[in-house]
Design a protein around this motif. Structure first.
Motif, PDB file in Angstrom:
ATOM      1  N   GLU A  71      -5.670  -2.730  -9.831  1.00 40.28           N
ATOM      2  CA  GLU A  71      -7.070  -2.903 -10.229  1.00 40.28           C
ATOM      3  C   GLU A  71      -8.012  -2.751  -9.034  1.00 40.28           C
ATOM      4  N   LEU A  72      -7.570  -3.262  -7.878  1.00 34.02           N
ATOM      5  CA  LEU A  72      -8.398  -3.116  -6.666  1.00 34.02           C
ATOM      6  C   LEU A  72      -8.654  -1.656  -6.345  1.00 34.02           C
ATOM      7  N   ALA A  73      -7.623  -0.846  -6.559  1.00 28.57           N
ATOM      8  CA  ALA A  73      -7.700   0.559  -6.143  1.00 28.57           C
ATOM      9  C   ALA A  73      -8.150   1.473  -7.283  1.00 28.57           C
ATOM     10  N   HIS A  74      -8.582   0.875  -8.403  1.00 27.14           N
ATOM     11  CA  HIS A  74      -9.076   1.678  -9.543  1.00 27.14           C
ATOM     12  C   HIS A  74      -8.105   2.795  -9.920  1.00 27.14           C
ATOM     13  N   GLY A 129      -0.250  11.505  -0.759  1.00 25.84           N
ATOM     14  CA  GLY A 129       0.297  10.151  -0.922  1.00 25.84           C
ATOM     15  C   GLY A 129      -0.215   9.170   0.116  1.00 25.84           C
ATOM     16  N   THR A 174      -2.108   3.351   4.052  1.00 27.48           N
ATOM     17  CA  THR A 174      -0.912   3.138   3.227  1.00 27.48           C
ATOM     18  C   THR A 174       0.310   3.070   4.141  1.00 27.48           C
ATOM     19  N   ASP A 181      -7.177  -0.033   6.025  1.00 25.05           N
ATOM     20  CA  ASP A 181      -5.739  -0.287   5.952  1.00 25.05           C
ATOM     21  C   ASP A 181      -5.058   0.975   5.431  1.00 25.05           C
ATOM     22  N   THR A 206      -3.217   7.239   1.811  1.00 26.33           N
ATOM     23  CA  THR A 206      -4.600   6.861   1.535  1.00 26.33           C
ATOM     24  C   THR A 206      -4.939   5.666   2.421  1.00 26.33           C
ATOM     25  N   ALA A 233     -11.064   0.056  -2.678  1.00 28.31           N
ATOM     26  CA  ALA A 233      -9.637  -0.317  -2.761  1.00 28.31           C
ATOM     27  C   ALA A 233      -9.334  -1.513  -1.865  1.00 28.31           C
ATOM     28  N   HIS A 234     -10.360  -2.246  -1.566  1.00 25.88           N
ATOM     29  CA  HIS A 234     -10.256  -3.326  -0.585  1.00 25.88           C
ATOM     30  C   HIS A 234     -10.305  -4.676  -1.299  1.00 25.88           C
ATOM     31  N   PRO A 235      -9.555  -5.668  -0.834  1.00 29.19           N
ATOM     32  CA  PRO A 235      -9.635  -6.981  -1.467  1.00 29.19           C
ATOM     33  C   PRO A 235     -11.066  -7.528  -1.383  1.00 29.19           C
ATOM     34  N   LEU A 272      -8.614  10.541  -1.247  1.00 28.84           N
ATOM     35  CA  LEU A 272      -8.507  11.340  -2.469  1.00 28.84           C
ATOM     36  C   LEU A 272      -9.774  12.183  -2.574  1.00 28.84           C
ATOM     37  N   GLY A 287       0.578   4.376  -2.585  1.00 32.16           N
ATOM     38  CA  GLY A 287       0.599   5.768  -2.139  1.00 32.16           C
ATOM     39  C   GLY A 287       1.632   6.579  -2.918  1.00 32.16           C
ATOM     40  N   LEU A 346       1.050   9.815  -5.199  1.00 28.86           N
ATOM     41  CA  LEU A 346       1.820  11.036  -4.924  1.00 28.86           C
ATOM     42  C   LEU A 346       2.502  11.525  -6.203  1.00 28.86           C
ATOM     43  N   ALA A 403     -13.602  -3.210  -5.011  1.00 29.91           N
ATOM     44  CA  ALA A 403     -12.626  -2.360  -5.698  1.00 29.91           C
ATOM     45  C   ALA A 403     -13.126  -0.919  -5.744  1.00 29.91           C
ATOM     46  N   GLY A 404     -12.228   0.012  -5.773  1.00 36.28           N
ATOM     47  CA  GLY A 404     -12.600   1.420  -5.853  1.00 36.28           C
ATOM     48  C   GLY A 404     -11.413   2.280  -5.490  1.00 36.28           C
ATOM     49  N   LEU A 405     -11.565   3.564  -5.703  1.00 35.13           N
ATOM     50  CA  LEU A 405     -10.457   4.478  -5.385  1.00 35.13           C
ATOM     51  C   LEU A 405     -10.234   4.511  -3.882  1.00 35.13           C
ATOM     52  N   PRO A 406      -8.981   4.550  -3.441  1.00 31.09           N
ATOM     53  CA  PRO A 406      -8.738   4.551  -1.995  1.00 31.09           C
ATOM     54  C   PRO A 406      -9.274   5.803  -1.312  1.00 31.09           C
ATOM     55  N   SER A 420       0.824  -1.210   0.000  1.00 33.61           N
ATOM     56  CA  SER A 420       0.000   0.000   0.000  1.00 33.61           C
ATOM     57  C   SER A 420       0.858   1.260   0.000  1.00 33.61           C
ATOM     58  N   SER A 421       2.086   1.184   0.550  1.00 29.62           N
ATOM     59  CA  SER A 421       2.986   2.342   0.491  1.00 29.62           C
ATOM     60  C   SER A 421       3.318   2.642  -0.963  1.00 29.62           C
TER      61      SER A 421
END
Lengths: 94, 380
Positions: free
Chosen positions: A81-84, B250, B205, B203, B252, B273-275, B298, A51, A55, B292-295, A47-48
């Motif tokens: 893909e999970l995080a679009h 940076g 980052t 979770d 999320t 953004a989750h499994p 943002l 990020g 950024l 799934a989706g944007l974290p 996940s870093s």
């Protein structure tokens, strides 16, 4: 078209933050219109790492530069893909 | 601070030798010099006083210098203290014995003033730096322990979970493991109403201290928004609004919010953004539910739609939610992490097993490379 490429190593995680920042600063230095981040060698991203990509995108957009993620695969592609991520920057898979 | 302020201990059974060496050190500008006449006296002194460097006579009655040196090197608290061994013997065998015992240096008696002071200065500086580093390390360890205690205090206790489980008629098993001293995963189980229970897994980052600090923010935000939200979707929107204002660029978070209603055994969810969740209806193959989706974190329009839905968690049905640490977890056949496909294959392979068997395996990966949380909910 003015394009710079940032080649990443096998891991994009918490430990690689500093080297990623250094590479990013250099890659954005020439004010490119497009920044290609080559993910083909990245085998692991946490996940870093995600990020850091966000950024990079944010910093690039501030100087009117578009980011393209190239060839993420395996576990890295799963996370992207999970995080679009393709909704906020261009992702090219092949 | 210079090396002159280092705390030096001279260990020699001869008072004359002690005084001679002490005199040389005073002439060299050293101010904190203590003496001991035997190994036992030396051990007592070291236990009670800061010691940056030891000048140790090899030949002493009782425990000799080499034995004392070995003893000190075997003790965690004294292993790093540099030791200069002093001996009348100047042969190769004696030097090898001194270094084998753990001595940092070796000086032949009677010591030459300039030679002794040069070696003492060098090692005293190292010894002082070692002590300063140890002080800093100890302070950091105390702070980390306090932070761990604080982070753990945010989580419900086993007894509280058992009570919630009984009241809401929902099997609750939660396993969390951090890849460092503190975790960047945050989970909570909190009553919303007499019939609805909130379960969330987020979770941050990264991991380590920065991510852990942000879990405190998540805890506060959930407490702040939970009563004003009617659906998991609304809660994600509100969390995102606050996080996009408060997190650093940076940073999320992945997000999963579940609300269980015991009156009709429904489980509503929203995730981003989750499994994917793994839902195993009794005697059925597992079904993966995308989150799934944007974290979170943002800036996004209110119109953004999170993956959301509702289903029944009937008696014997099980739902698994897990942080991406499970995807990253390396297993013998998947050294780079089992990946989403591996997680999916695992649930398919074990669908016929009891949840207790699955739980045991999920709770005991050989090692984790990212913070890992697994939540199992079972309809009772």
């Amino acid at each position: 078209m003015n394009k710079n490429t940032l080649n990443l190593g096998p891991r994009l995680d918490f430990e690689s933050h500093r080297s990623f920042r250094d590479q990013l600063t250099k890659a954005l230095h020439g004010k490119p219109q497009t920044l290609c981040i080559d993910m083909s060698a990245v085998e692991f991203m946490d996940s870093s790492g995600m990020g850091m990509l966000l950024l990079a995108n944010q910093e690039a957009l501030q100087q009117d530069c578009k980011v393209e993620l190239l060839r993420p695969h395996g576990q890295v592609r799963d996370i992207i893909e999970l995080a679009h991520i393709d909704r906020v920057m261009k992702v090219i898979y092949d | 601070m210079t090396e002159k302020t280092a705390h030096i201990l001279i260990v020699d059974d001869s008072p004359n030798e002690q005084q001679y060496i002490k005199h040389l050190l005073i002439e060299g500008g050293f101010v904190h010099i203590a003496t001991a006449g035997s190994a036992e006296e030396a051990l007592t002194h070291i236990a009670q006083h800061e010691t940056d460097l030891i000048l140790l006579d090899v030949i002493m009655p009782g425990m000799d210098g080499l034995s004392l040196c070995r003893h000190l090197k075997n003790m965690p608290l004294t292993a790093d203290i540099p030791i200069i061994l002093l001996t009348g013997l100047n042969d190769r065998q004696a030097r090898i014995a001194a270094y084998n015992a753990g001595g940092s240096d070796y000086v032949v008696k009677p010591p030459h003033k300039a030679e002794l002071l040069t070696r003492v200065r060098l090692l005293a500086t190292n010894g002082r730096k070692r002590r300063e580093l140890k002080t800093i390390t100890n302070a950091r360890e105390r702070e980390l322990t306090a932070a761990q205690t604080l982070q753990n205090s945010l989580l419900p206790t086993r007894t509280e979970l058992t009570k919630l489980s009984a009241h809401y008629k929902l099997g609750l098993h939660i396993f969390s493991r951090s890849c460092s001293a503190l975790t960047g995963d945050y989970w909570c189980v909190q009553p919303l109403t007499n019939s609805t229970l909130l379960i969330a897994l987020l979770d941050m980052t990264g991991h380590g201290l920065g991510a852990a600090m942000n879990t405190l923010l998540l805890h506060r935000l959930i407490a702040q928004v939970k009563l004003s939200c009617h659906t998991p979707q609304e809660m994600l929107h509100l969390l995102n609004k606050h996080l996009s204002e408060k997190l650093m660029p940076g940073q999320t978070a992945t997000g999963l919010v579940l609300i269980y209603d015991r009156t009709d055994k429904t489980l509503s969810y929203a995730g981003t953004a989750h499994p994917p969740l793994c839902y195993i209806a009794k005697n059925q193959p597992p079904e993966l539910i995308t989150c799934a989706g944007l974290p979170l974190g943002l800036a996004m329009p209110k119109s953004y739609t999170y993956a959301a839905g509702i289903f029944q968690l009937g008696t014997g049905d099980t739902l698994y939610a897990y942080s991406d640490g499970l995807i990253d977890t390396p297993l013998p056949h998947h050294p780079k992490g089992i990946g989403l496909k591996g997680v999916q294959a695992y649930f398919t392979k074990t669908a016929a097993q009891t949840s207790a068997v699955r739980r045991k395996a999920l709770n005991a990966p050989p090692h984790v490379v990212d913070d890992l949380t697994v939540i199992e909910l079972k309809g009772l």
